[in-house]
Write an enzyme that holds these catalytic residues in place. Structure first.
Site, PDB file in Angstrom:
ATOM      1  N   ASN A  33      -2.970 -17.877 -34.684  1.00 25.24           N
ATOM      2  CA  ASN A  33      -3.554 -18.802 -33.708  1.00 25.24           C
ATOM      3  C   ASN A  33      -4.452 -19.796 -34.432  1.00 25.24           C
ATOM      4  OD1 ASN A  33      -5.319 -16.580 -34.128  1.00 25.24           O
ATOM      5  ND2 ASN A  33      -6.384 -16.944 -32.210  1.00 25.24           N
ATOM      6  N   ILE A  34      -4.464 -21.012 -33.913  1.00 20.83           N
ATOM      7  CA  ILE A  34      -5.210 -22.114 -34.529  1.00 20.83           C
ATOM      8  C   ILE A  34      -6.030 -22.788 -33.431  1.00 20.83           C
ATOM      9  CG2 ILE A  34      -5.032 -24.252 -35.871  1.00 20.83           C
ATOM     10  CD1 ILE A  34      -2.106 -23.301 -36.601  1.00 20.83           C
ATOM     11  N   GLU A  35      -7.322 -22.520 -33.410  1.00 18.08           N
ATOM     12  CA  GLU A  35      -8.170 -23.066 -32.345  1.00 18.08           C
ATOM     13  C   GLU A  35      -8.708 -24.442 -32.721  1.00 18.08           C
ATOM     14  OE1 GLU A  35     -10.956 -19.948 -31.325  1.00 18.08           O
ATOM     15  OE2 GLU A  35      -9.365 -18.798 -30.359  1.00 18.08           O
ATOM     16  N   CYS A  54       3.496 -18.920 -24.086  1.00 14.10           N
ATOM     17  CA  CYS A  54       4.331 -18.421 -25.184  1.00 14.10           C
ATOM     18  C   CYS A  54       5.591 -17.760 -24.645  1.00 14.10           C
ATOM     19  CB  CYS A  54       3.540 -17.449 -26.057  1.00 14.10           C
ATOM     20  SG  CYS A  54       2.283 -18.279 -27.064  1.00 14.10           S
ATOM     21  N   GLU A 110       2.116 -16.959 -31.648  1.00 13.72           N
ATOM     22  CA  GLU A 110       3.548 -16.897 -31.356  1.00 13.72           C
ATOM     23  C   GLU A 110       4.179 -18.285 -31.409  1.00 13.72           C
ATOM     24  OE1 GLU A 110       0.996 -15.633 -29.726  1.00 13.72           O
ATOM     25  OE2 GLU A 110       1.582 -14.022 -28.367  1.00 13.72           O
ATOM     26  N   CYS A 162       0.798 -14.810 -24.093  1.00 15.49           N
ATOM     27  CA  CYS A 162       0.376 -15.542 -22.893  1.00 15.49           C
ATOM     28  C   CYS A 162       1.592 -16.145 -22.190  1.00 15.49           C
ATOM     29  CB  CYS A 162      -0.632 -16.632 -23.270  1.00 15.49           C
ATOM     30  SG  CYS A 162       0.128 -18.121 -23.959  1.00 15.49           S
ATOM     31  N   CYS A 205      -1.329 -20.762 -29.945  1.00 16.49           N
ATOM     32  CA  CYS A 205      -1.206 -19.314 -30.138  1.00 16.49           C
ATOM     33  C   CYS A 205      -0.379 -18.999 -31.382  1.00 16.49           C
ATOM     34  CB  CYS A 205      -0.529 -18.678 -28.937  1.00 16.49           C
ATOM     35  SG  CYS A 205      -1.517 -18.668 -27.442  1.00 16.49           S
TER      36      CYS A 205
HETATM   37  N1  THU Z   1      -3.774 -15.923 -28.462  1.00 15.93           N
HETATM   38  C1  THU Z   1      -2.662 -15.834 -29.248  1.00 15.93           C
HETATM   39  O1  THU Z   1      -2.585 -16.437 -30.311  1.00 15.93           O
HETATM   40  N2  THU Z   1      -1.641 -15.071 -28.816  1.00 15.93           N
HETATM   41  C2  THU Z   1      -1.694 -14.237 -27.731  1.00 15.93           C
HETATM   42  O2  THU Z   1      -0.754 -13.507 -27.484  1.00 15.93           O
HETATM   43  C3  THU Z   1      -2.875 -14.253 -26.852  1.00 15.93           C
HETATM   44  C4  THU Z   1      -3.900 -15.291 -27.179  1.00 15.93           C
HETATM   45  C5  THU Z   1      -4.909 -16.698 -28.958  1.00 15.93           C
HETATM   46  C6  THU Z   1      -5.236 -17.979 -28.269  1.00 15.93           C
HETATM   47  C7  THU Z   1      -6.706 -18.129 -28.600  1.00 15.93           C
HETATM   48  O3  THU Z   1      -6.838 -18.735 -29.880  1.00 15.93           O
HETATM   49  C8  THU Z   1      -7.230 -16.713 -28.676  1.00 15.93           C
HETATM   50  O4  THU Z   1      -6.082 -15.904 -28.872  1.00 15.93           O
HETATM   51  C9  THU Z   1      -7.994 -16.268 -27.455  1.00 15.93           C
HETATM   52  O5  THU Z   1      -7.286 -16.518 -26.307  1.00 15.93           O
END
Ligand code: THU
Length: 141
Positions: free
Chosen positions: A48-50, A99, A61, A96, A59
């Protein structure tokens, strides 16, 4: 569920755990790694890259899917996801809705989704189980 070997499962979990180290999650602290197995046996990693503006975040995935598709791969067998706030994942991180919708675009109903905390603790689902009656390419055919 598709046929998947114990060896393939182990490799996917190890890759997802390793990818988690690249997670950029300074805002949620929820670090996720993914490992996407293509039909040609290539494994695409993702994390994941915020983002400070929140919405542009991606996310793990979808990072893995978009890496693969952007390199010409569009057929997949399985994905493994490992995530959580702790150094070591303690609970399963399920994909989520967004995804799941991306999986619906490229994957068959029996696409395998492995949720894991480590190589000894995992659960396997099909896309159909996690995303019943999803809207996909067939609806627009
Ligand atoms: N996130 C994912 O990368 N994959 C998931 O299956 C659930 C959520 C990430 C998004 C965000 O960066 C962090 O988790 C919190 O929601």
């Amino acid at each position: 569920m598709r046929n998947i070997t114990e060896e393939e499962i182990r490799e996917l979990i190890e890759t997802a755990m390793a990818q988690r180290r690249f997670s950029y999650a300074p805002y949620s602290g929820f670090r996720v790694g993914a490992a996407l197995l293509a039909e040609d046996a290539t494994i695409y990693g993702g994390c994941n890259i915020e983002n400070a503006a929140y919405s542009p975040g991606n996310c793990a995935e979808r990072t893995a899917f978009f890496k693969a598709v952007s390199e010409g791969t569009t057929e997949f067998r399985a994905i493994c996801i490992v995530g959580g706030k702790e150094e070591k994942a303690t609970e399963f991180a399920a994909p989520c809705g967004m995804c799941r919708q991306v999986m619906m675009e490229f994957c068959r109903p029996d696409f395998t989704i492995i949720l894991a905390t480590d190589t000894k603790n995992y659960q396997i689902f099909s896309l159909e189980e996690l995303f019943p009656m999803g809207f996909g390419p067939k609806n627009l055919a």
